[in-house]
Scaffold this motif. Structure first.
Motif, PDB file in Angstrom:
ATOM      1  N   SER A 274       1.197  -1.113   0.108  1.00 61.44           N
ATOM      2  CA  SER A 274       0.078   0.045  -0.046  1.00 61.44           C
ATOM      3  C   SER A 274       0.585   1.282  -0.061  1.00 61.44           C
ATOM      4  N   PRO A 275       0.409   2.404  -0.346  1.00 55.17           N
ATOM      5  CA  PRO A 275       1.090   3.617  -0.413  1.00 55.17           C
ATOM      6  C   PRO A 275       1.620   3.740   1.138  1.00 55.17           C
ATOM      7  N   ALA A 276       2.626   4.340   1.593  1.00 55.77           N
ATOM      8  CA  ALA A 276       3.111   4.659   2.697  1.00 55.77           C
ATOM      9  C   ALA A 276       2.068   5.345   3.670  1.00 55.77           C
ATOM     10  N   ALA A 277       1.940   4.964   4.829  1.00 53.85           N
ATOM     11  CA  ALA A 277       1.048   5.521   5.692  1.00 53.85           C
ATOM     12  C   ALA A 277       1.759   6.081   7.043  1.00 53.85           C
ATOM     13  N   ASP A 278       2.920   5.910   7.175  1.00 50.84           N
ATOM     14  CA  ASP A 278       3.792   6.408   8.378  1.00 50.84           C
ATOM     15  C   ASP A 278       5.280   6.611   7.711  1.00 50.84           C
ATOM     16  N   ALA A 279       5.367   7.991   7.687  1.00 49.19           N
ATOM     17  CA  ALA A 279       6.786   8.558   7.222  1.00 49.19           C
ATOM     18  C   ALA A 279       7.684   8.108   8.116  1.00 49.19           C
ATOM     19  N   ALA A 280       7.630   7.649   9.312  1.00 45.94           N
ATOM     20  CA  ALA A 280       8.627   7.357  10.044  1.00 45.94           C
ATOM     21  C   ALA A 280       9.405   6.239   9.997  1.00 45.94           C
ATOM     22  N   TYR A 281       8.886   5.237   9.029  1.00 40.43           N
ATOM     23  CA  TYR A 281       9.379   4.087   8.664  1.00 40.43           C
ATOM     24  C   TYR A 281       9.686   4.003   7.115  1.00 40.43           C
ATOM     25  N   ALA A 282      10.798   3.175   6.994  1.00 41.52           N
ATOM     26  CA  ALA A 282      11.067   2.947   5.482  1.00 41.52           C
ATOM     27  C   ALA A 282      10.714   1.481   5.316  1.00 41.52           C
ATOM     28  N   ARG A 283      10.173   0.969   4.044  1.00 36.09           N
ATOM     29  CA  ARG A 283       9.919  -0.256   3.938  1.00 36.09           C
ATOM     30  C   ARG A 283      10.956  -0.828   2.792  1.00 36.09           C
ATOM     31  N   LEU A 284      11.534  -1.893   3.250  1.00 39.03           N
ATOM     32  CA  LEU A 284      12.754  -2.625   2.284  1.00 39.03           C
ATOM     33  C   LEU A 284      12.118  -3.900   1.927  1.00 39.03           C
ATOM     34  N   LEU A 285      12.491  -4.535   0.885  1.00 39.57           N
ATOM     35  CA  LEU A 285      12.605  -5.705   0.748  1.00 39.57           C
ATOM     36  C   LEU A 285      13.808  -6.428   0.929  1.00 39.57           C
ATOM     37  N   ALA A 286      13.783  -7.520   1.728  1.00 38.06           N
ATOM     38  CA  ALA A 286      15.034  -8.379   1.933  1.00 38.06           C
ATOM     39  C   ALA A 286      15.083  -9.643   2.043  1.00 38.06           C
ATOM     40  N   THR A 287      16.156 -10.409   2.212  1.00 33.52           N
ATOM     41  CA  THR A 287      15.921 -11.995   2.209  1.00 33.52           C
ATOM     42  C   THR A 287      15.732 -12.200   3.510  1.00 33.52           C
ATOM     43  N   ALA A 288      15.248 -13.260   3.977  1.00 38.65           N
ATOM     44  CA  ALA A 288      14.935 -13.778   5.337  1.00 38.65           C
ATOM     45  C   ALA A 288      16.291 -13.806   6.168  1.00 38.65           C
ATOM     46  N   GLU A 289      17.531 -14.328   5.559  1.00 40.48           N
ATOM     47  CA  GLU A 289      18.627 -14.206   6.096  1.00 40.48           C
ATOM     48  C   GLU A 289      19.051 -12.768   6.484  1.00 40.48           C
ATOM     49  N   GLN A 290      18.818 -11.757   5.711  1.00 42.87           N
ATOM     50  CA  GLN A 290      19.195 -10.659   6.019  1.00 42.87           C
ATOM     51  C   GLN A 290      18.350  -9.941   7.223  1.00 42.87           C
ATOM     52  N   VAL A 291      17.090 -10.231   7.410  1.00 41.13           N
ATOM     53  CA  VAL A 291      16.118 -10.029   8.410  1.00 41.13           C
ATOM     54  C   VAL A 291      16.691 -10.623   9.647  1.00 41.13           C
ATOM     55  N   ARG A 292      17.235 -11.818   9.637  1.00 45.20           N
ATOM     56  CA  ARG A 292      17.869 -12.402  10.884  1.00 45.20           C
ATOM     57  C   ARG A 292      19.011 -11.706  11.133  1.00 45.20           C
ATOM     58  N   GLU A 293      19.902 -11.222  10.434  1.00 51.53           N
ATOM     59  CA  GLU A 293      21.330 -10.757  10.801  1.00 51.53           C
ATOM     60  C   GLU A 293      20.905  -9.336  11.355  1.00 51.53           C
ATOM     61  N   LEU A 294      19.685  -8.568  10.922  1.00 49.10           N
ATOM     62  CA  LEU A 294      19.581  -7.264  11.468  1.00 49.10           C
ATOM     63  C   LEU A 294      18.707  -7.385  12.895  1.00 49.10           C
ATOM     64  N   SER A 295      18.400  -8.678  13.478  1.00 53.79           N
ATOM     65  CA  SER A 295      17.630  -9.043  14.671  1.00 53.79           C
ATOM     66  C   SER A 295      18.511  -9.735  15.517  1.00 53.79           C
ATOM     67  N   ASP A 296      18.235  -9.753  16.762  1.00 48.40           N
ATOM     68  CA  ASP A 296      18.720 -10.465  18.112  1.00 48.40           C
ATOM     69  C   ASP A 296      17.870 -11.349  18.395  1.00 48.40           C
ATOM     70  N   TRP A 297      18.005 -12.636  17.997  1.00 45.67           N
ATOM     71  CA  TRP A 297      17.050 -13.654  18.219  1.00 45.67           C
ATOM     72  C   TRP A 297      17.509 -14.672  18.975  1.00 45.67           C
ATOM     73  N   GLY A 298      18.917 -14.882  19.235  1.00 45.45           N
ATOM     74  CA  GLY A 298      19.328 -15.894  20.079  1.00 45.45           C
ATOM     75  C   GLY A 298      19.393 -17.180  19.181  1.00 45.45           C
ATOM     76  N   PRO A 299      19.600 -18.471  20.127  1.00 43.99           N
ATOM     77  CA  PRO A 299      19.734 -19.573  19.436  1.00 43.99           C
ATOM     78  C   PRO A 299      18.507 -19.990  18.570  1.00 43.99           C
ATOM     79  N   ALA A 300      17.186 -19.450  18.838  1.00 48.61           N
ATOM     80  CA  ALA A 300      16.220 -19.922  18.191  1.00 48.61           C
ATOM     81  C   ALA A 300      16.029 -19.273  16.923  1.00 48.61           C
ATOM     82  N   GLY A 301      16.858 -18.382  16.510  1.00 49.66           N
ATOM     83  CA  GLY A 301      16.701 -17.784  15.311  1.00 49.66           C
ATOM     84  C   GLY A 301      16.960 -18.737  14.059  1.00 49.66           C
ATOM     85  N   ARG A 302      17.900 -19.643  14.243  1.00 47.57           N
ATOM     86  CA  ARG A 302      18.051 -20.685  13.342  1.00 47.57           C
ATOM     87  C   ARG A 302      16.906 -21.662  13.009  1.00 47.57           C
ATOM     88  N   GLU A 303      16.094 -21.877  14.285  1.00 54.24           N
ATOM     89  CA  GLU A 303      14.794 -22.588  13.838  1.00 54.24           C
ATOM     90  C   GLU A 303      13.686 -21.731  13.413  1.00 54.24           C
TER      91      GLU A 303
END
Length: 335
Positions: A274-303
């Motif tokens: 949809s058209p952007a509703a909140d200018a405070a956020y940028a919206r990206l398309l990324a691979t699932a691996e990139q999302v994980r690398e930008l997150s801190d999910w601990g050991p369960a991140g692999r699962e």
């Protein structure tokens, strides 16, 4: 390159070999290695000759290739044998960079940053420090690097880490800043601490007795990448709410269980953005691996990542190659 001659009578762009050699800039050369642990924290070492932290590495010796210097320094400083063929960044450090004593006559430096990969606990446990110089190692949250390192070193390390996540080849830097910033650079991802989500992973829907504290979605574009939100003010990355965009084929992917309840995940196929509703956020398309690398999910991140790949296959979507995350236009997209 000017034409070279030994004839002192020639004028214009003609130079003798001695003149040409004297005209060339002389710079130091260095090589460092960026290593992370399974939680995405960066290896930094303490040394006995300065208060701030450093990436492992050092000066390139005369006649030595930078990659060979990186391997030698890792062996000398950490007792780890390795080969580091993949470059993450090449940084030009100006001669007027603060912190160098005048008597050193610092001429500037070209510094190569190599990818040391992600180290397992066993590999980390095999580190052996020398009797002098290196007094300890730590794995630091990326956002903490500016507080631990000299400013230019921290900029370089974060730029190299973003280049690794982008996966598009080495970044060219000047005093730690990319000459051609990507979306991750422009948005300053990893400049604030990632929110830890270390609860255990469970597939399927959340049980009725367990309160849901958060709902987010793995929302897949047709190319297999997923929608990712970046807060412009902080650079923090997170998945959108499952109802944030028009979707099809939604299914409960699983949930993380912590002391106070569950963080539920939904998987679905995006039918549009949809058209952007909140200018405070940028919206990206990324691979699932990139999302994980930008997150801190601990050991369960692999699962969770394995569950995401299974959901993508269930939705009959392709496995996307790693490319730099793409910022979506404000007017949205339709497929």
């Amino acid at each position: 390159m000017p034409q070279l001659t030994d004839d002192p009578e020639r004028a214009g762009t003609w130079m003798t070999p001695e003149e040409y050699g004297a005209s060339r800039a002389a710079l130091w050369t260095g090589a460092v290695v960026l290593v992370t642990d399974p939680d995405g924290r960066v290896l930094v070492q303490s040394v006995d000759y300065r208060a701030d932290r450093l990436l492992p590495g050092g000066a390139v010796d005369a006649g030595e290739a930078p990659a060979a210097a990186a391997a030698r320094e890792m062996r000398e400083e950490l007792g780890i044998d390795g080969h580091y063929p993949r470059g993450l960044a090449v940084d030009w450090i100006s001669a007027d960079t603060p912190g160098f004593p005048p008597e050193m006559r610092f001429p500037g430096e070209i510094l190569h940053v190599y990818d040391g990969g992600t180290w397992t606990p066993d590999r980390i446990g095999s580190v052996r420090l020398p009797a002098q110089e290196i007094t300890g190692i730590d794995f630091a949250e990326p956002a903490d690097l500016p507080a631990l390192m000299e400013a230019g070193d921290a900029r370089r390390a974060l730029s190299a880490l973003r280049a690794r996540i982008n996966g598009s080849g080495p970044a060219l830097l000047e005093d730690g800043r990319p000459t051609n910033p990507t979306a991750l650079d422009r948005l300053g991802v990893l400049r604030t601490r990632r929110t830890p989500q270390h609860g255990t992973w469970h597939p399927g829907p959340v049980p009725a007795h367990l309160p849901v504290r958060e709902r987010s979605g793995w929302l897949f574009a047709p190319d297999g990448r997923v929608l990712l939100l970046i807060a412009r003010a902080t650079g923090a990355a997170h998945l959108p709410a499952p109802e944030a965009e028009p979707v099809a084929g939604a299914l409960p992917l699983g949930y993380r269980q912590a002391d106070r309840g569950a963080a539920a995940r939904t998987a679905a196929r995006l039918t549009a953005v949809s058209p952007a509703a909140d200018a405070a956020y940028a919206r990206l398309l990324a691979t699932a691996e990139q999302v994980r690398e930008l997150s801190d999910w601990g050991p369960a991140g692999r699962e969770e990542l394995a569950a995401v790949h299974a959901a993508r296959a269930h939705l009959c979507l392709p496995a996307p190659p790693r490319t730099p995350p793409t910022e979506l236009p404000e007017q949205g997209l339709r497929w």
